[in-house]
Design an enzyme around this catalytic site. Structure first.
Site, mmCIF file in Angstrom:
data_model
loop_
_atom_site.group_PDB
_atom_site.id
_atom_site.type_symbol
_atom_site.label_atom_id
_atom_site.label_comp_id
_atom_site.label_asym_id
_atom_site.label_seq_id
_atom_site.Cartn_x
_atom_site.Cartn_y
_atom_site.Cartn_z
ATOM 1 N N GLN A 1 -44.842 -27.145 16.121
ATOM 2 C CA GLN A 1 -45.752 -26.657 15.081
ATOM 3 C C GLN A 1 -46.940 -27.611 14.968
ATOM 4 O O GLN A 1 -46.763 -28.828 14.894
ATOM 5 C CB GLN A 1 -45.022 -26.591 13.733
ATOM 6 N N TYR B 1 -51.729 -25.519 3.696
ATOM 7 C CA TYR B 1 -52.398 -26.512 4.527
ATOM 8 C C TYR B 1 -53.731 -25.943 5.042
ATOM 9 O O TYR B 1 -54.090 -24.797 4.733
ATOM 10 C CB TYR B 1 -51.482 -26.967 5.674
ATOM 11 N N ARG C 1 -47.411 -19.315 11.559
ATOM 12 C CA ARG C 1 -46.641 -19.339 10.304
ATOM 13 C C ARG C 1 -47.594 -19.085 9.135
ATOM 14 O O ARG C 1 -48.636 -19.739 9.025
ATOM 15 C CB ARG C 1 -45.937 -20.690 10.116
ATOM 16 N N GLY D 1 -32.912 -23.380 8.309
ATOM 17 C CA GLY D 1 -33.291 -24.787 8.317
ATOM 18 C C GLY D 1 -32.170 -25.670 7.812
ATOM 19 O O GLY D 1 -31.351 -26.198 8.577
ATOM 20 N N ARG D 2 -32.087 -25.800 6.485
ATOM 21 C CA ARG D 2 -31.161 -26.775 5.896
ATOM 22 C C ARG D 2 -29.716 -26.551 6.322
ATOM 23 O O ARG D 2 -28.973 -27.514 6.532
ATOM 24 C CB ARG D 2 -31.291 -26.734 4.372
ATOM 25 N N CYS E 1 -24.198 -26.255 3.629
ATOM 26 C CA CYS E 1 -25.353 -26.850 2.940
ATOM 27 C C CYS E 1 -25.205 -26.514 1.453
ATOM 28 O O CYS E 1 -24.985 -25.358 1.091
ATOM 29 C CB CYS E 1 -26.650 -26.244 3.470
ATOM 30 N N CYS F 1 -28.728 -29.297 -2.134
ATOM 31 C CA CYS F 1 -28.839 -30.334 -3.161
ATOM 32 C C CYS F 1 -30.265 -30.877 -3.260
ATOM 33 O O CYS F 1 -30.621 -31.523 -4.239
ATOM 34 C CB CYS F 1 -27.872 -31.477 -2.851
ATOM 35 N N CYS G 1 -29.109 -36.135 5.144
ATOM 36 C CA CYS G 1 -28.333 -35.019 4.627
ATOM 37 C C CYS G 1 -27.020 -35.573 4.087
ATOM 38 O O CYS G 1 -26.325 -36.320 4.792
ATOM 39 C CB CYS G 1 -28.069 -34.017 5.744
#
Ligand SMILES: Cc1cc2nc3c(=O)[nH]c(=O)nc-3n(C[C@H](O)[C@H](O)[C@H](O)COP(=O)(O)O)c2cc1C
Length: 391
Positions: free
Chosen positions: A119, A194, A242, A339-340, A363, A366, A381
């Site tokens: 990216q 952005y 994106r 992702g997470r 996940c 948190c 993590c």
């Protein structure tokens, strides 16, 4: 020919036996074939070396995710310009000296079974001079409502036409470097408020020249970047864009705006649309907390998909392969970014495909991995034993 038919039959039989037939169905993004529909989205970790080169830690992280079974890994984000280096250990791609490390990173991902992507970013007004060491630039001199709270001397200036030309070339040069390093997909970051999102949105772009006002003008820089990459690289690499399907701010982009935006992006060379949401003023949406519920933004991706002919990726609190399978079955997206949940358990995809879902480390959302909020020096993590909190 006979062998090929047998192989196709075997694949069909495998798919029938598998609980996730749509997840494991391969798909073309441009001319790049992905083995399945699961994407690891861009996930800035601060794992690069202090000079922005690729570190062993960064390689180990992405290798582990690739070995875990997903089809596409979007590395980075990577800064395209020296004034886009908003973190001390952000991956950089603004000079040829970064190519050798990136070559190693992309090749390790590919050897581990996933397609490597990167990216490309310029932070625009959503940074601090103390972070970049440079004046902040944006389409218009409108301060970021969030970042300006952190610095009493926050100042952003409107980009000149020379600035725009320089940034356009920086994105194109960065894509060429990524291709030289063996990447298969580049993702243009035009989401989350952005720089390129700032141009696209009437919320942040109040210019009066050829780069502001009408959609044709606001989208011009992104189009020039896409066309520039295509003219230099042809179809050697695929291009993802994106976007924030909904900026969740008054006067910002909404899903219906993409009816006009998407055909322009496709015409300019986009091969994949990666639908996220939010800008810094609506930051709680970008990495959704559990109180927003599971898969809160799939319907936004679904609306954008109506306007698209290229594959569309959805993201946000998608925590399991069964959720991904349901999304694919509903036809609301063609690709699902996790992702997470893949950070919590690198093996989420493999374990699910092997019917070992009960072994997956869940996940908990948190929020500790969002190191920019916690003030920690890098991403960690709490449930992944190999990603311990920094001492
Ligand atoms: C630590 C962290 C870093 C992130 N960095 C980026 C980034 O560099 N670029 C980007 O587009 N999104 C970034 N994101 C957002 C993710 O790509 C993704 O859209 C978001 O986490 C929601 O997906 P999830 O619920 O599956 O985690 C980041 C998220 C986290 C948690």
């Amino acid at each position: 020919m006979k062998n090929k038919i047998n192989l196709l039959k075997e694949i069909d039989a495998m798919k029938e036996k598998n609980n996730y037939p749509l997840v494991i169905d391969n798909i073309d993004v441009g001319e790049i074939n992905l083995k399945n529909r699961i994407v690891f989205p861009a996930y800035h970790s601060n794992y690069s070396n202090a000079d922005g080169t690729v570190s062993d830690k960064l390689i180990d992280f992405y290798k582990a995710i690739a070995q875990g079974g997903c089809g596409l890994i979007i590395t980075g984000t990577a800064a395209v310009s020296s004034d886009a280096v908003a973190f001390e250990r952000l991956m950089r791609i603004d000079d040829d000296r970064y190519i050798s490390g990136l070559t190693c990173l992309f090749s390790e991902i590919e050897k581990s079974g996933a397609i490597p992507a990167v990216q490309l970013i310029h932070y625009g007004r959503q940074a601090l001079k103390a972070m970049t060491g440079h004046d902040l630039i944006a389409p218009s001199a409108i301060p970021c409502p969030l970042m300006s709270q952190f610095d009493p001397n926050y100042h952003v200036r409107e980009m000149t036409l020379a600035d725009i030309e320089r940034v356009r070339n920086d994105f194109i040069d960065a894509a060429v470097r990524a291709a030289d390093a063996g990447v298969k997909v580049v993702e243009i970051h035009a989401a989350h408020g952005y720089l390129l999102n700032e141009f696209l949105s009437p919320y942040s772009n109040h210019r009066k020249d050829d780069y502001g006002g009408s959609l044709e003008n606001r989208i011009r820089l992104i189009v020039e970047i896409l066309e520039g990459i295509r003219s230099k690289l042809g179809s050697k690499i695929a291009i993802s864009v994106r976007v924030s399907g909904d900026e969740f701010v008054d006067g910002g982009l909404q899903p219906s705006d993409y009816k006009e935006i998407i055909p322009i992006l496709e015409h300019a060379g986009m091969d994949m649309l990666d639908v996220s949401v939010g800008v810094y003023e609506s930051a709680e949406k970008i990495i959704p907390a559990p109180d927003l519920g599971r898969e809160p933004f799939v319907d936004i991706a679904a609306e954008l998909k109506q306007y698209a002919t290229v594959p569309v990726c959805t993201v946000g609190s998608i925590l399991s392969l069964s959720a991904a399978e349901s999304i694919l079955l509903s036809g609301k997206a063609d690709l699902v970014a996790i992702g997470r949940a893949q950070v919590a358990d690198y093996e989420l995809v493999n374990k699910s495909l092997a019917g070992r879902e009960n072994e997956i480390i869940q996940c908990t959302q948190c929020g500790k991995c969002i190191f920019v909020n916690t003030g920690d020096p890098e991403m960690y993590c709490v449930v992944n034993p190999s990603l311990k909190p920094p001492k």
